[in-house]
Scaffold this motif. Sequence first.
Motif, PDB file in Angstrom:
ATOM      1  N   SER A 178      -9.330   6.910 -12.688  1.00 42.58           N
ATOM      2  CA  SER A 178      -8.188   6.162 -12.167  1.00 42.58           C
ATOM      3  C   SER A 178      -7.011   6.448 -13.082  1.00 42.58           C
ATOM      4  O   SER A 178      -7.162   7.076 -14.141  1.00 42.58           O
ATOM      5  CB  SER A 178      -8.470   4.654 -12.112  1.00 42.58           C
ATOM      6  OG  SER A 178      -8.586   4.097 -13.405  1.00 42.58           O
ATOM      7  N   ARG A 179      -5.843   6.003 -12.660  1.00 44.02           N
ATOM      8  CA  ARG A 179      -4.656   6.117 -13.503  1.00 44.02           C
ATOM      9  C   ARG A 179      -3.901   4.807 -13.410  1.00 44.02           C
ATOM     10  O   ARG A 179      -3.595   4.339 -12.315  1.00 44.02           O
ATOM     11  CB  ARG A 179      -3.754   7.256 -13.029  1.00 44.02           C
ATOM     12  CG  ARG A 179      -2.604   7.530 -14.001  1.00 44.02           C
ATOM     13  CD  ARG A 179      -1.510   8.378 -13.382  1.00 44.02           C
ATOM     14  NE  ARG A 179      -0.718   7.562 -12.462  1.00 44.02           N
ATOM     15  CZ  ARG A 179      -0.421   7.927 -11.214  1.00 44.02           C
ATOM     16  NH1 ARG A 179      -0.838   9.071 -10.723  1.00 44.02           N
ATOM     17  NH2 ARG A 179       0.294   7.135 -10.440  1.00 44.02           N
TER      18      ARG A 179
ATOM     19  N   PRO B 199      -5.435   9.620  -8.188  1.00 45.07           N
ATOM     20  CA  PRO B 199      -4.289  10.252  -8.845  1.00 45.07           C
ATOM     21  C   PRO B 199      -4.241  11.741  -8.550  1.00 45.07           C
ATOM     22  O   PRO B 199      -5.264  12.366  -8.283  1.00 45.07           O
ATOM     23  CB  PRO B 199      -4.541   9.988 -10.325  1.00 45.07           C
ATOM     24  CG  PRO B 199      -6.010   9.791 -10.439  1.00 45.07           C
ATOM     25  CD  PRO B 199      -6.457   9.190  -9.128  1.00 45.07           C
TER      26      PRO B 199
ATOM     27  N   ASP C 197      -0.505   2.690 -14.187  1.00 38.95           N
ATOM     28  CA  ASP C 197       0.925   2.822 -14.453  1.00 38.95           C
ATOM     29  C   ASP C 197       1.368   1.555 -15.173  1.00 38.95           C
ATOM     30  O   ASP C 197       1.061   0.441 -14.734  1.00 38.95           O
ATOM     31  CB  ASP C 197       1.697   3.016 -13.157  1.00 38.95           C
ATOM     32  CG  ASP C 197       1.306   4.300 -12.436  1.00 38.95           C
ATOM     33  OD1 ASP C 197       0.828   5.235 -13.105  1.00 38.95           O
ATOM     34  OD2 ASP C 197       1.477   4.369 -11.203  1.00 38.95           O
TER      35      ASP C 197
ATOM     36  N   GLY D 115       2.033   5.142  -1.916  1.00 42.45           N
ATOM     37  CA  GLY D 115       2.139   5.832  -3.177  1.00 42.45           C
ATOM     38  C   GLY D 115       3.407   6.644  -3.266  1.00 42.45           C
ATOM     39  O   GLY D 115       4.258   6.615  -2.374  1.00 42.45           O
ATOM     40  N   SER D 116       3.533   7.360  -4.366  1.00 44.01           N
ATOM     41  CA  SER D 116       4.663   8.254  -4.631  1.00 44.01           C
ATOM     42  C   SER D 116       6.001   7.535  -4.629  1.00 44.01           C
ATOM     43  O   SER D 116       7.033   8.128  -4.387  1.00 44.01           O
ATOM     44  CB  SER D 116       4.678   9.412  -3.628  1.00 44.01           C
ATOM     45  OG  SER D 116       3.510  10.179  -3.749  1.00 44.01           O
TER      46      SER D 116
ATOM     47  N   ARG E  13       0.854  -1.188   0.000  1.00 48.60           N
ATOM     48  CA  ARG E  13       0.000   0.000   0.000  1.00 48.60           C
ATOM     49  C   ARG E  13       0.885   1.231   0.000  1.00 48.60           C
ATOM     50  O   ARG E  13       2.019   1.175   0.423  1.00 48.60           O
ATOM     51  CB  ARG E  13      -0.880   0.031   1.242  1.00 48.60           C
ATOM     52  CG  ARG E  13      -1.915  -1.053   1.292  1.00 48.60           C
ATOM     53  CD  ARG E  13      -2.683  -1.007   2.623  1.00 48.60           C
ATOM     54  NE  ARG E  13      -3.573  -2.137   2.758  1.00 48.60           N
ATOM     55  CZ  ARG E  13      -3.194  -3.339   3.135  1.00 48.60           C
ATOM     56  NH1 ARG E  13      -1.939  -3.587   3.415  1.00 48.60           N
ATOM     57  NH2 ARG E  13      -4.070  -4.312   3.233  1.00 48.60           N
TER      58      ARG E  13
ATOM     59  N   SER F 157       0.414  17.092 -12.427  1.00 47.91           N
ATOM     60  CA  SER F 157       0.180  15.664 -12.210  1.00 47.91           C
ATOM     61  C   SER F 157      -0.083  14.974 -13.550  1.00 47.91           C
ATOM     62  O   SER F 157      -0.398  15.617 -14.555  1.00 47.91           O
ATOM     63  CB  SER F 157      -1.015  15.462 -11.272  1.00 47.91           C
ATOM     64  OG  SER F 157      -0.770  16.043 -10.003  1.00 47.91           O
TER      65      SER F 157
ATOM     66  N   GLU G 143       0.246  -1.047 -11.746  1.00 52.36           N
ATOM     67  CA  GLU G 143      -0.733  -0.778 -10.691  1.00 52.36           C
ATOM     68  C   GLU G 143      -1.721   0.268 -11.168  1.00 52.36           C
ATOM     69  O   GLU G 143      -1.477   0.962 -12.154  1.00 52.36           O
ATOM     70  CB  GLU G 143      -0.049  -0.275  -9.417  1.00 52.36           C
ATOM     71  CG  GLU G 143       0.697   1.035  -9.609  1.00 52.36           C
ATOM     72  CD  GLU G 143       1.599   1.387  -8.435  1.00 52.36           C
ATOM     73  OE1 GLU G 143       1.940   0.493  -7.643  1.00 52.36           O
ATOM     74  OE2 GLU G 143       1.953   2.561  -8.316  1.00 52.36           O
ATOM     75  N   SER G 144      -2.845   0.351 -10.448  1.00 51.36           N
ATOM     76  CA  SER G 144      -3.815   1.424 -10.685  1.00 51.36           C
ATOM     77  C   SER G 144      -3.828   2.328  -9.476  1.00 51.36           C
ATOM     78  O   SER G 144      -3.713   1.872  -8.340  1.00 51.36           O
ATOM     79  CB  SER G 144      -5.221   0.861 -10.902  1.00 51.36           C
ATOM     80  OG  SER G 144      -5.401   0.465 -12.225  1.00 51.36           O
ATOM     81  N   ASN G 145      -3.982   3.607  -9.747  1.00 50.30           N
ATOM     82  CA  ASN G 145      -4.057   4.611  -8.692  1.00 50.30           C
ATOM     83  C   ASN G 145      -5.488   5.136  -8.696  1.00 50.30           C
ATOM     84  O   ASN G 145      -5.953   5.678  -9.695  1.00 50.30           O
ATOM     85  CB  ASN G 145      -3.062   5.734  -8.987  1.00 50.30           C
ATOM     86  CG  ASN G 145      -2.955   6.723  -7.873  1.00 50.30           C
ATOM     87  OD1 ASN G 145      -3.947   7.090  -7.252  1.00 50.30           O
ATOM     88  ND2 ASN G 145      -1.753   7.186  -7.623  1.00 50.30           N
TER      89      ASN G 145
END
Length: 194
Positions: free
Chosen positions: A139-140, A160, A142, A30-31, A28, A166, A155-157
């Motif tokens: 969603s975004r 985002p 990657d 991000g970034s 879990r 961004s 993965e999906s964010n």
Amino acid sequence: MFREIGARSAIDTILGSMSEGLVVKPGRGGSAQGVTVVETADQLPRALMDAFTYSDEALIEQRVVGTEIAVGVLDADDGPEALPAVEIVPRSGFYGFAERYTAGETRFFTPARIDPEAARAAGGLAVLAHSAMGLRHLSRADLILDAEGRPWFLESNVMPGLTETSLLPQALLSTGRDLSSAYAAITERALRDA
């Protein structure tokens, strides 16, 4: 610590089943916090510790070398639609935390400088992931395009970034959309779906 919890055999199994390098990341977060590219066996224990700093679970993936892209997905009246892919080119070669938030460390190309067929395949994969996970509104995804132009889902964010710098907003802007109007439409759809 790994010796105390008996992880040596797990590490040996991981190393024996994968080649060409690994990517270790928290389950879990991000970034790119806690994400490590592992190129040699002795780097794996430290990479796992870095991932466990951010999550109780670590994901270990085969490393795919290629062009990193992000594909935004928006729900539309006739289903989810993929936005143009954003190509991510970090100066360091790795799109980590510093490369995401330090001006000048990464260049972005929207739409991505990729073959049109690879762009369609990446968009299709992003929409498939969005639908399969039951995501809504935006969603975004990657992805990495390998040397043959085949997209690999990372993965999906589901949250985002939405600032002008961004990735998803860059894709929106490349379609000629105004961000304020696009965000208003997303909000209206979410309110209708509530």
